[in-house]
Design a protein around this motif. Structure first.
Motif, PDB file in Angstrom:
ATOM      1  N   ASN A  13       0.856  -1.178   0.000  1.00 14.61           N
ATOM      2  CA  ASN A  13       0.000   0.000   0.000  1.00 14.61           C
ATOM      3  C   ASN A  13       0.899   1.237   0.000  1.00 14.61           C
ATOM      4  O   ASN A  13       1.638   1.470   0.959  1.00 14.61           O
ATOM      5  CB  ASN A  13      -0.900  -0.030   1.240  1.00 14.61           C
ATOM      6  CG  ASN A  13      -1.866   1.126   1.308  1.00 14.61           C
ATOM      7  OD1 ASN A  13      -1.758   2.117   0.579  1.00 14.61           O
ATOM      8  ND2 ASN A  13      -2.822   1.015   2.211  1.00 14.61           N
ATOM      9  N   GLU A  14       0.841   2.019  -1.073  1.00 12.66           N
ATOM     10  CA  GLU A  14       1.672   3.215  -1.164  1.00 12.66           C
ATOM     11  C   GLU A  14       1.393   4.195  -0.022  1.00 12.66           C
ATOM     12  O   GLU A  14       2.309   4.862   0.470  1.00 12.66           O
ATOM     13  CB  GLU A  14       1.473   3.921  -2.501  1.00 12.66           C
ATOM     14  CG  GLU A  14       2.381   5.137  -2.635  1.00 12.66           C
ATOM     15  CD  GLU A  14       2.215   5.875  -3.939  1.00 12.66           C
ATOM     16  OE1 GLU A  14       3.176   6.527  -4.355  1.00 12.66           O
ATOM     17  OE2 GLU A  14       1.124   5.809  -4.539  1.00 12.66           O
ATOM     18  N   ASN A  15       0.143   4.279   0.414  1.00 11.71           N
ATOM     19  CA  ASN A  15      -0.190   5.183   1.520  1.00 11.71           C
ATOM     20  C   ASN A  15       0.525   4.772   2.800  1.00 11.71           C
ATOM     21  O   ASN A  15       0.967   5.622   3.566  1.00 11.71           O
ATOM     22  CB  ASN A  15      -1.699   5.239   1.721  1.00 11.71           C
ATOM     23  CG  ASN A  15      -2.408   5.873   0.544  1.00 11.71           C
ATOM     24  OD1 ASN A  15      -1.890   6.798  -0.073  1.00 11.71           O
ATOM     25  ND2 ASN A  15      -3.576   5.355   0.207  1.00 11.71           N
ATOM     26  N   LYS A  76      -3.795   2.093  -1.727  1.00 10.72           N
ATOM     27  CA  LYS A  76      -3.365   2.329  -3.101  1.00 10.72           C
ATOM     28  C   LYS A  76      -2.249   1.322  -3.375  1.00 10.72           C
ATOM     29  O   LYS A  76      -1.117   1.496  -2.922  1.00 10.72           O
ATOM     30  CB  LYS A  76      -2.865   3.763  -3.274  1.00 10.72           C
ATOM     31  CG  LYS A  76      -2.434   4.089  -4.678  1.00 10.72           C
ATOM     32  CD  LYS A  76      -1.976   5.525  -4.796  1.00 10.72           C
ATOM     33  CE  LYS A  76      -1.518   5.811  -6.215  1.00 10.72           C
ATOM     34  NZ  LYS A  76      -0.925   7.142  -6.307  1.00 10.72           N
TER      35      LYS A  76
END
Length: 141
Positions: A13-15, A76
């Motif tokens: 998850n990029e977040n 994301k």
């Protein structure tokens, strides 16, 4: 020059990665204020877990995941390779900070800490991965 970053079969998850970077900034700031090397050891171990093993085992990833869930931020998904390489680079910089601390080269340690914090800021604020820009220079065919 070819623009390339490591690709794996895993996703993250990029977040979570961006919140991890914010936490690294806070922890290194705390180190600079307290001069407590245990903070660097903690961050170094966390980088090693994220860079070489399973990010799900990382304390910072657990905290970031809980914070994002609390604020209801949707995940994301992105390829894990660049983030794993960035954790390896961060671990290298943290190692230099720890060595400088142990040898009394405090000014040099502050420079390495500032570089790491700057890289983490770029990731946190803009999602800009400096490690991905360095990767082609390190990876020569």
């Amino acid at each position: 020059m070819e623009k390339v970053c490591p690709i794996t079969g895993k996703v993250v998850n990029e977040n979570v990665a961006r919140v991890n970077s914010a936490l690294v900034i806070l922890l290194f700031g705390l180190y600079l204020m307290t001069n407590n090397p245990l903070i660097i050891v903690f961050v170094l171990v966390d980088f090693a877990i994220r860079g070489y093993f399973d990010p799900k085992l990382s304390v910072l990833t657990s905290i970031s995941t809980k914070l994002l869930a609390w604020f209801k931020v949707p995940p994301k998904r992105i390829n894990a390779g660049p983030k794993m390489f960035a954790a390896q680079v961060g671990g290298g910089l943290a190692t230099f900070v720890l060595i400088c601390h142990a040898t009394g080269w405090n000014s040099s340690g502050c420079v390495f800490a500032a570089v790491l914090m700057f890289f983490a800021f770029l990731e946190t604020a803009f999602g800009y991965c400096v490690a991905c820009k360095l990767y082609p220079l390190i990876r020569r065919k």
